[in-house]
Scaffold this motif. Structure first.
Motif, mmCIF file in Angstrom:
data_model
loop_
_atom_site.group_PDB
_atom_site.id
_atom_site.type_symbol
_atom_site.label_atom_id
_atom_site.label_comp_id
_atom_site.label_asym_id
_atom_site.label_seq_id
_atom_site.Cartn_x
_atom_site.Cartn_y
_atom_site.Cartn_z
ATOM 1 N N UNK A 114 22.757 59.858 76.811
ATOM 2 C CA UNK A 114 23.874 59.615 77.717
ATOM 3 C C UNK A 114 25.084 59.039 76.972
ATOM 4 N N UNK A 115 24.838 58.038 76.102
ATOM 5 C CA UNK A 115 25.939 57.416 75.366
ATOM 6 C C UNK A 115 26.619 58.434 74.453
ATOM 7 N N UNK A 116 25.789 59.250 73.780
ATOM 8 C CA UNK A 116 26.359 60.271 72.909
ATOM 9 C C UNK A 116 27.175 61.289 73.674
ATOM 10 N N UNK A 117 26.677 61.677 74.847
ATOM 11 C CA UNK A 117 27.407 62.645 75.674
ATOM 12 C C UNK A 117 28.761 62.084 76.101
ATOM 13 N N UNK A 118 28.767 60.839 76.582
ATOM 14 C CA UNK A 118 30.021 60.219 77.026
ATOM 15 C C UNK A 118 30.989 60.080 75.854
ATOM 16 N N UNK A 119 30.467 59.707 74.681
ATOM 17 C CA UNK A 119 31.331 59.554 73.505
ATOM 18 C C UNK A 119 31.958 60.884 73.113
ATOM 19 N N UNK A 120 31.176 61.967 73.173
ATOM 20 C CA UNK A 120 31.732 63.278 72.829
ATOM 21 C C UNK A 120 32.796 63.708 73.823
ATOM 22 N N UNK A 121 32.568 63.431 75.099
ATOM 23 C CA UNK A 121 33.554 63.803 76.114
ATOM 24 C C UNK A 121 34.853 63.014 75.930
ATOM 25 N N UNK A 122 34.730 61.716 75.660
ATOM 26 C CA UNK A 122 35.932 60.912 75.464
ATOM 27 C C UNK A 122 36.664 61.318 74.186
ATOM 28 N N UNK A 123 35.925 61.836 73.203
ATOM 29 C CA UNK A 123 36.571 62.264 71.967
ATOM 30 C C UNK A 123 37.476 63.466 72.182
ATOM 31 N N UNK A 124 37.251 64.233 73.241
ATOM 32 C CA UNK A 124 38.101 65.397 73.521
ATOM 33 C C UNK A 124 39.402 65.022 74.232
ATOM 34 N N UNK A 125 39.457 63.821 74.793
ATOM 35 C CA UNK A 125 40.642 63.425 75.561
ATOM 36 C C UNK A 125 41.908 63.432 74.703
ATOM 37 N N UNK A 126 41.903 62.860 73.482
ATOM 38 C CA UNK A 126 43.145 62.893 72.694
ATOM 39 C C UNK A 126 43.648 64.304 72.425
ATOM 40 N N UNK A 127 42.751 65.264 72.215
ATOM 41 C CA UNK A 127 43.179 66.637 71.954
ATOM 42 C C UNK A 127 43.871 67.238 73.179
ATOM 43 N N UNK A 128 43.278 67.004 74.354
ATOM 44 C CA UNK A 128 43.886 67.513 75.587
ATOM 45 C C UNK A 128 45.233 66.853 75.832
ATOM 46 N N UNK A 129 45.281 65.542 75.646
ATOM 47 C CA UNK A 129 46.541 64.809 75.852
ATOM 48 C C UNK A 129 47.610 65.306 74.877
ATOM 49 N N UNK A 130 47.224 65.572 73.640
ATOM 50 C CA UNK A 130 48.189 66.082 72.664
ATOM 51 C C UNK A 130 48.742 67.429 73.100
ATOM 52 N N UNK A 131 47.881 68.286 73.631
ATOM 53 C CA UNK A 131 48.352 69.571 74.136
ATOM 54 C C UNK A 131 49.326 69.410 75.286
ATOM 55 N N UNK A 132 49.010 68.512 76.208
ATOM 56 C CA UNK A 132 49.903 68.266 77.347
ATOM 57 C C UNK A 132 51.229 67.678 76.872
ATOM 58 N N UNK A 133 51.164 66.742 75.937
ATOM 59 C CA UNK A 133 52.386 66.137 75.396
ATOM 60 C C UNK A 133 53.267 67.205 74.751
#
Length: 306
Positions: free
Chosen positions: A1-20
């Protein structure tokens, strides 16, 4: 579970960069001189040029982009003409009001939408089903801003039971919550009804009924757990949309959230403030999606994550 959540949160900066990046391109494509707008209508050419240098608008676009992205990393969203400063602290001040409204709408949806769908399925093609289905169609057909105006006219103006605007206490939360949650309640009730009807036809329910379980016990012990997965999906996705969808309701009810602030920013062409609020919406939506996937694990422990 911890690994899954960490991987999902790691994708947030990439998505935010695309939106920016997309927002930066859109706002730079808007006609007009940003420096002249920030300086004001009475500014001289020298003052406009000074503002241009101060904001870095005299630099090449790639340098402006890199400066913008590096500023976001440290919480500097740029210069807001509305607040004459970094808009982030002002957005944070208004965020709790929007989150409270969204949470109230989701809570009301869970308390009303899911039981309504289960009751409609349990009494399929009978009076409760007809009444609930008719209500669902009506709520889906009514725009939330029009429902909000009706509620204000009825509950506030005619009956004097509730305040019509502002955030003066818990009572002021009722009208915007009802207006915002109405459509979501209808969606959840309709979806829950369909899933429950489908589950009641399956072999495991027939087996439970053959062993002597009543229809109510079969629903509570076996069907509801399987119903929760699609229900959580719908509520989770709509929770993200509630943050953006609350814009009109917040303005209608003078609710001091970031939705109302967004309309103000658009009306005065404060692009820095608009971009900052959109980024807050995007990050909130991503976090909500991760939370929904985590909830899946508790609703159905058999699920495994890659």
């Amino acid at each position: 579970m911890i690994g899954f959540v960490a991987r999902r949160f790691a994708t947030i900066p990439l998505v935010v960069l695309g939106v920016v990046t997309i927002l930066f391109i859109i706002f730079k494509s808007v006609p007009g001189d940003e420096a002249a707008f920030v300086a004001g209508a009475t500014a001289t050419q020298a003052e406009i040029e000074a503002v241009r240098v101060q904001l870095g608008l005299d630099q090449p676009l790639i340098q402006q982009y890199l400066r913008h992205v590096s500023g976001l990393v440290v919480g500097d969203f740029g210069y807001s003409t509305t607040f004459r400063s970094n808009p982030l602290p002002h957005i944070i001040d208004r965020l709790p009001a929007t989150l409270a409204l969204a949470a109230a709408a989701i809570g009301l949806t869970i308390l009303v939408g899911i039981p309504a769908g289960v009751v409609a399925a349990a009494y399929r093609n009978r009076l409760p089903d007809y009444l609930i289905s008719l209500s669902v169609v009506g709520l889906l057909a009514i725009p939330n801003f029009w429902l909000g105006m009706l509620l204000i006219a009825w509950l506030s103006v005619d009956l004097g039971l509730l305040p019509s605007f502002g955030a003066s206490g818990p009572a002021s939360l009722v009208i915007p919550t009802l207006a915002l949650a109405a459509r979501l309640i209808a969606l959840v009730a309709r979806m829950t009804r369909g899933v429950v009807i489908e589950e009641l036809r399956k072999d495991y329910v027939r087996t439970a009924r053959a062993k002597g379980l009543s229809k109510g016990l079969a629903l509570r012990r076996h069907v509801l757990r399987n119903v929760m997965i699609p229900t959580v999906t719908v509520i989770g996705l709509q929770a993200g949309y509630l943050l953006g969808g609350s814009v009109v309701i917040e303005r209608l009810c003078a609710w001091p959230g970031i939705g109302d602030l967004l309309l103000t920013a658009v009306s005065v062409r404060d692009y820095t403030l608009v971009q900052a609020i959109v980024l807050i919406f995007v990050v909130s939506f991503l976090v909500i999606n991760i939370a929904v996937e985590v909830i899946y694990r508790f609703v159905n422990p058999r699920l495994r994550y890659a």
